[in-house]
Design a protein around this motif. Structure first.
Motif, PDB file in Angstrom:
ATOM      1  N   SER A  90      35.221  74.992  44.282  1.00 57.40           N
ATOM      2  CA  SER A  90      36.255  74.074  44.775  1.00 57.40           C
ATOM      3  C   SER A  90      37.038  73.445  43.627  1.00 57.40           C
ATOM      4  O   SER A  90      38.273  73.383  43.660  1.00 57.40           O
ATOM      5  CB  SER A  90      35.595  72.991  45.632  1.00 57.40           C
ATOM      6  N   SER A 110      37.451  74.630  40.625  1.00 56.51           N
ATOM      7  CA  SER A 110      38.235  75.680  39.968  1.00 56.51           C
ATOM      8  C   SER A 110      39.467  76.044  40.789  1.00 56.51           C
ATOM      9  O   SER A 110      40.546  76.262  40.245  1.00 56.51           O
ATOM     10  CB  SER A 110      37.385  76.920  39.731  1.00 56.51           C
ATOM     11  N   LEU A 111      39.309  76.131  42.104  1.00 52.70           N
ATOM     12  CA  LEU A 111      40.452  76.431  42.969  1.00 52.70           C
ATOM     13  C   LEU A 111      41.503  75.320  42.898  1.00 52.70           C
ATOM     14  O   LEU A 111      42.703  75.606  42.853  1.00 52.70           O
ATOM     15  CB  LEU A 111      39.996  76.608  44.412  1.00 52.70           C
ATOM     16  N   GLN A 112      41.064  74.079  42.895  1.00 52.38           N
ATOM     17  CA  GLN A 112      42.009  72.965  42.813  1.00 52.38           C
ATOM     18  C   GLN A 112      42.788  73.003  41.509  1.00 52.38           C
ATOM     19  O   GLN A 112      43.980  72.715  41.483  1.00 52.38           O
ATOM     20  CB  GLN A 112      41.282  71.629  42.940  1.00 52.38           C
ATOM     21  N   GLU A 114      43.302  75.730  39.470  1.00 54.61           N
ATOM     22  CA  GLU A 114      43.939  76.998  39.109  1.00 54.61           C
ATOM     23  C   GLU A 114      44.807  77.605  40.203  1.00 54.61           C
ATOM     24  O   GLU A 114      45.462  78.613  39.960  1.00 54.61           O
ATOM     25  CB  GLU A 114      42.853  78.030  38.748  1.00 54.61           C
ATOM     26  N   PHE A 115      44.837  77.049  41.405  1.00 49.78           N
ATOM     27  CA  PHE A 115      45.459  77.720  42.541  1.00 49.78           C
ATOM     28  C   PHE A 115      46.917  78.091  42.273  1.00 49.78           C
ATOM     29  O   PHE A 115      47.302  79.249  42.403  1.00 49.78           O
ATOM     30  CB  PHE A 115      45.359  76.848  43.797  1.00 49.78           C
ATOM     31  N   PHE A 116      47.754  77.135  41.905  1.00 48.56           N
ATOM     32  CA  PHE A 116      49.178  77.427  41.742  1.00 48.56           C
ATOM     33  C   PHE A 116      49.441  78.346  40.557  1.00 48.56           C
ATOM     34  O   PHE A 116      50.345  79.181  40.599  1.00 48.56           O
ATOM     35  CB  PHE A 116      49.987  76.130  41.625  1.00 48.56           C
ATOM     36  N   LEU A 120      47.360  80.716  39.554  1.00 52.67           N
ATOM     37  CA  LEU A 120      46.962  82.054  40.006  1.00 52.67           C
ATOM     38  C   LEU A 120      48.018  82.666  40.927  1.00 52.67           C
ATOM     39  O   LEU A 120      48.298  83.861  40.843  1.00 52.67           O
ATOM     40  CB  LEU A 120      45.615  82.001  40.722  1.00 52.67           C
ATOM     41  N   VAL A 121      48.635  81.856  41.784  1.00 53.20           N
ATOM     42  CA  VAL A 121      49.700  82.361  42.653  1.00 53.20           C
ATOM     43  C   VAL A 121      50.874  82.818  41.800  1.00 53.20           C
ATOM     44  O   VAL A 121      51.451  83.889  42.029  1.00 53.20           O
ATOM     45  CB  VAL A 121      50.137  81.290  43.675  1.00 53.20           C
ATOM     46  N   THR A 131      49.894  86.047  40.093  1.00 48.13           N
ATOM     47  CA  THR A 131      49.821  87.169  41.032  1.00 48.13           C
ATOM     48  C   THR A 131      51.208  87.709  41.319  1.00 48.13           C
ATOM     49  O   THR A 131      51.414  88.914  41.393  1.00 48.13           O
ATOM     50  CB  THR A 131      49.135  86.728  42.345  1.00 48.13           C
ATOM     51  N   GLY A 155      38.478  87.192  47.867  1.00 51.32           N
ATOM     52  CA  GLY A 155      38.876  86.235  46.833  1.00 51.32           C
ATOM     53  C   GLY A 155      37.697  85.428  46.318  1.00 51.32           C
ATOM     54  O   GLY A 155      37.539  85.223  45.113  1.00 51.32           O
ATOM     55  N   GLY A 173      45.581  86.079  37.867  1.00 52.51           N
ATOM     56  CA  GLY A 173      46.238  86.378  39.127  1.00 52.51           C
ATOM     57  C   GLY A 173      46.336  87.846  39.440  1.00 52.51           C
ATOM     58  O   GLY A 173      46.331  88.251  40.602  1.00 52.51           O
TER      59      GLY A 173
END
Length: 187
Positions: free
Chosen positions: A44, A46-48, A50-52, A54-55, A58, A109, A133
């Motif tokens: 959680s 890491s997602l918070q 790195e999310f944007f 990684l998008v 990608t 994912g 990404g």
């Protein structure tokens, strides 16, 4: 991708000789089995964080992270994705199939995060480092059935022009990617 990820877990578990900067996959896997809630907290966090990024990676970073595409690509690929939501009209996709595609995307994912955490992070690390990404590119086709809809559509008279514009943008993306790779690695 999900099946490959599951198959690789056994290999990672029985191959403790993988050592990478303090990373020990067998010890990391044992720690996750003992404290799964702690791994979910690391995931959680890491997602918070790195999310944007990684998008963005990608959609617009090829190969190594030092190969960035032109600025117009970063401006228009979200427009193209958003436009495809209104232009693609597919009536035959059931909600069950859409749910399966979304579940498959999320499961694969999470398996990607899990495998990177096992292989390239020190035992008990509080953050998952090393994910890029481009690892998510094979999963993107699972999102296309989610975009297909028939309720919020462009009127028929504009649909043909919109599809032509999307095709031109996609062709431009391909040319930009090829030119970027050509100049980065061969010229």
């Amino acid at each position: 991708v999900g099946i490959a990820g599951l198959c690789s877990l056994g290999w990672l578990y029985w191959n403790p000789s993988l050592e990478n900067g303090g990373a020990d996959s067998a010890a990391q896997f044992a720690l996750i089995r003992e404290r799964p809630i702690e791994f979910l907290a690391v995931l959680s966090r890491s997602l918070q964080g790195e999310f944007f990024d990684l998008v963005r990676q990608t959609g617009g970073v090829l190969g190594a992270l030092d190969v960035s595409l032109s600025s117009w690509f970063y401006l228009f690929w979200p427009v193209t994705l958003f436009g495809s939501f209104f232009l693609l009209r597919e009536r035959g996709i059931s909600p069950w199939l859409r749910g399966c595609c979304l579940l498959g995307f999320l499961a694969a994912g999470i398996l990607l995060f899990f495998c990177i955490y096992l292989v390239s992070n020190p035992v008990g690390a509080g953050y998952i480092h090393g994910l890029q990404g481009r690892y998510f590119l094979p999963l993107l086709p699972l999102l296309f059935p989610l975009l297909a809809q028939d309720r919020l559509a462009v009127p028929e008279r504009f649909r043909e022009h919109g599809c032509c514009i999307l095709l031109i943008l996609i062709a431009g993306f391909q040319l930009d990617a090829m030119q970027t790779l050509l100049y980065r690695y061969w010229l």
